[in-house]
Design an enzyme around this catalytic site. Structure first.
Site, PDB file in Angstrom:
ATOM      1  N   ASP A 200       1.169  -1.048   0.045  1.00  0.00           N
ATOM      2  CA  ASP A 200       0.093  -0.185   0.262  1.00  0.00           C
ATOM      3  C   ASP A 200       1.038   1.484   0.192  1.00  0.00           C
ATOM      4  O   ASP A 200       1.641   1.383   0.796  1.00  0.00           O
ATOM      5  CB  ASP A 200      -0.321   0.069   1.595  1.00  0.00           C
ATOM      6  CG  ASP A 200      -2.228   0.886   1.453  1.00  0.00           C
ATOM      7  OD1 ASP A 200      -3.315   1.553   0.558  1.00  0.00           O
ATOM      8  OD2 ASP A 200      -1.509   1.912   2.064  1.00  0.00           O
ATOM      9  N   GLU A 242       1.524  -0.189  -5.221  1.00  0.00           N
ATOM     10  CA  GLU A 242       0.359   0.873  -5.531  1.00  0.00           C
ATOM     11  C   GLU A 242       2.023   2.470  -5.860  1.00  0.00           C
ATOM     12  O   GLU A 242       2.147   2.386  -4.727  1.00  0.00           O
ATOM     13  CB  GLU A 242      -0.823   0.924  -3.997  1.00  0.00           C
ATOM     14  CG  GLU A 242      -1.245   1.688  -5.462  1.00  0.00           C
ATOM     15  CD  GLU A 242      -2.261   3.066  -3.746  1.00  0.00           C
ATOM     16  OE1 GLU A 242      -3.580   3.193  -3.238  1.00  0.00           O
ATOM     17  OE2 GLU A 242      -1.316   2.705  -2.336  1.00  0.00           O
TER      18      GLU A 242
HETATM   19  C1  GLC Z   1      -4.407   2.889  -0.771  1.00  0.00           C
HETATM   20  C2  GLC Z   1      -5.383   2.417  -0.171  1.00  0.00           C
HETATM   21  C3  GLC Z   1      -6.472   3.190  -0.185  1.00  0.00           C
HETATM   22  C4  GLC Z   1      -6.414   3.632   1.546  1.00  0.00           C
HETATM   23  C5  GLC Z   1      -5.215   4.173   1.359  1.00  0.00           C
HETATM   24  C6  GLC Z   1      -4.268   5.125   2.641  1.00  0.00           C
HETATM   25  O1  GLC Z   1      -4.160   4.089  -1.270  1.00  0.00           O
HETATM   26  O2  GLC Z   1      -6.222   1.923  -2.300  1.00  0.00           O
HETATM   27  O3  GLC Z   1      -7.839   2.272   0.145  1.00  0.00           O
HETATM   28  O4  GLC Z   1      -7.033   4.273   2.050  1.00  0.00           O
HETATM   29  O5  GLC Z   1      -3.621   3.518   0.835  1.00  0.00           O
HETATM   30  O6  GLC Z   1      -4.010   3.338   3.112  1.00  0.00           O
END
Ligand code: GLC
Length: 550
Positions: A200, A242
């Site tokens: 994440d 991500e």
């Molecule tokens: C990422 C996740 C999202 C979350 C954020 C904070 O972007 O995909 O759902 O709110 O991280 O952890």
């Protein structure tokens, strides 16, 4: 053939709490998920990505963790989780989990200790400033819901940094003890049997935050360290991250520049995602062609993870304001469909007007373009959204399994459900559910099963190269191909509505016995590739050749 499993995988992303509830308490759980593994096998899924499974106050749908070494008791026990890994493994399905270590919940015992005293052993696990940082109103991820990235904590008598909500204090990755702890967390879950992690917020994890500096430096070396550690513990584990950053910053996430990937194995292809949306909105493949051309070449061993929808809003922030408006007008015309000024909080089926031809076209594109496809639960049956729910919850409603109350998701009373099931209209569970689609051979679910099975017979897709074929094609038509030592596939997609004929005889020399292996309808045999018919929103997958050695 590549033996990197992740480049040939079909990844299915789900939230345990909205998938299946086995004990009637209104919350999905591991045992329920175990009961649906055969459904996932039949669909063709080879890897599950579970959204956060840890104990949490649940103020950001689990992305606010209070214990990285446990599972949310509402989902079951750690024993149930181990059983899930075993049962999935028996069926050839791998499991990866979210690794949410940019921040913790403010309720995490580490933060509670850190704020309690400057002498706490956990004080330096977070990022503090004695003074109000002048850049505290910059860099918010949730504009409208968050107005600062530094908040004052009265107990600590200091300001702490939080890239996301104020209840998500950032961990201090510059602290060697934090780095060790993150490695320990990954080792723990690998030891239990997960096949890797969806990391994440990767760019924020490696941020060496300096108060007052909105462009703080990044420590990419931590990604190299983490990769080494993970790979020592489990050689075939994957790190899928991500990192929604500009194209020229992408390669650093994969590699230190030495030519092969020694950091993250995979990144979500946010760049292609935005361009795909623009192309679908315009009915014109040009943005996809640009994305294929503009993205940097990847180091060997690195891969993209390709998606249309995920658990968040569709992020259009990498498009120009004008392009973003085009997509908004086509797919999110009402204000309530939009989020944070940059995104659309809808599922794909309603966005595409529930037009079956257009849905098939979109998913055929996703699954044949570069990288490993990632599918969000419920998309395989064309689920809708519930815009009466706040924010991202609109697209996080329970899976619709059957005609039973609550769509077969749970036997609990409606008021007890973790989130309401979509009950009304064309997307309501009485019209749209897995059981109904099982009885209909022409259903979207049946289509997905056939499509994924065909993909499994085409290992060059995902593992091989993906290139745009630069030929004179009618407007609206994208021609691309996938190649590796196992063979070559050619793909035609018509993003427009007119029936067209495409002349690809220049590729005939490359073909042995070219034939359609998958298409939106029966077409005349491909012949010499010189007059390929294509319906409006049509698509054809043509095998050019296949090596007998595989
Ligand atoms: C990422 C996740 C999202 C979350 C954020 C904070 O972007 O995909 O759902 O709110 O991280 O952890």
């Amino acid at each position: 053939m590549s033996d990197r499993w992740y480049s040939k995988a079909v990844i299915y992303c789900l939230d345990v709490d909205t998938y299946v509830d086995s004990d009637g308490d209104g919350v999905g759980d591991f045992r329920g998920l175990i009961g649906r593994l055969d459904y996932l096998v039949r669909l063709g899924v080879t890897c599950l990505w579970l959204n956060p499974i840890h104990p949490t106050p649940d103020r950001d749908d689990g992305y606010d963790v209070t214990d990285f070494y446990a599972v949310d008791p509402r989902y079951g026990t750690l024993g149930d989780f181990a059983e899930l890994l075993h049962q999935a493994g028996n069926r050839g399905i791998r499991v990866i989990i979210d690794l949410v270590v940019n921040h913790t919940s403010d309720q995490h015992p580490w933060f509670q200790s850190a704020r309690s005293s400057p002498d706490s052993p956990y004080r330096d696990w977070y990022v503090w400033s004695a003074e109000a940082p002048p850049d505290r109103h910059q860099g918010m991820v949730f504009p409208g819901e968050q107005d600062e990235t530094w908040s004052y904590d009265r107990t600590a008598k200091a300001w702490y940094y939080h890239r996301f909500y104020r209840f998500q204090p950032d961990l201090n990755v510059a602290n060697p003890r934090v780095r060790e702890e993150i490695k320990k967390i990954t080792a723990f879950w690998l030891q239990l049997g997960v096949s890797g992690f969806r990391i994440d917020a990767a760019p924020f994890i490696i941020e060496l935050t300096e108060p007052g500096n909105p462009n703080s430096p990044k420590d990419f070396e931590f990604l190299t360290e983490l990769r080494q550690h993970v790979q020592w513990r489990r050689a075939d584990a994957v790190l899928l991250a991500e990192a929604n950053v500009e194209p020229d910053g992408l390669v650093d996430y994969f590699s230190d520049g030495g030519g092969s990937s020694n950091r993250l194995h995979m990144l979500f292809d946010f760049m292609l995602n935005g361009r795909l949306m623009l192309a679908l909105a315009r009915r014109d493949p040009e943005p996809i062609i640009e994305a294929l051309r503009d993205t940097p070449a990847l180091p060997s061993g690195a891969s993209w993870a390709t998606f249309l929808r995920n658990h968040d809003e569709i992020d259009l922030s990498r498009l120009t304001a004008e392009q973003r408006n085009e997509v908004f007008e086509e797919f999110g015309p009402d204000e309530e469909m939009r989020l944070y000024g940059r995104g659309i909080r809808r599922r794909l089926a309603p966005m595409l007007g529930n037009d079956r031809r257009r849905l098939e076209l979109a998913y055929s594109l996703q699954f044949t373009l570069r990288g490993t496809p990632v599918l969000r639960y419920g998309e395989e049956i064309g689920m809708g959204e519930d815009l009466s729910l706040p924010g991202r919850e609109a697209i996080r409603t329970p899976m619709q399994w059957s005609y039973l109350p609550n769509g077969g998701f749970s036997s609990a009373e409606v008021e007890q459900l973790v989130r309401p099931v979509i009950a009304d209209g064309e997307f309501g569970y009485e019209k749209l559910n897995v059981t109904a689609q099982r009885h209909d051979p022409g259903s979207l679910l049946g289509w997905f099963e056939r499509m994924i099975r065909t993909l499994r017979e085409a290992p060059e897709v995902g593992a091989g190269s993906c290139t745009y074929v630069d030929v004179l094609a009618p407007p609206g038509v994208l021609v691309h191909r996938a190649d590796d030592a196992s063979g070559a596939m050619l793909f035609l997609h018509n993003l427009g509505t007119d029936r067209v004929t495409v002349d690809l005889q220049s590729l005939a020399g490359d073909a042995e016995f070219p034939n359609d292996v998958f298409a939106d309808q029966e077409y005349d045999p491909v012949g010499k590739l010189d007059a390929l018919e294509l319906a409006g929103y049509g698509y054809r997958w043509i095998r050019l050749h296949r090596s007998p050695a595989g």
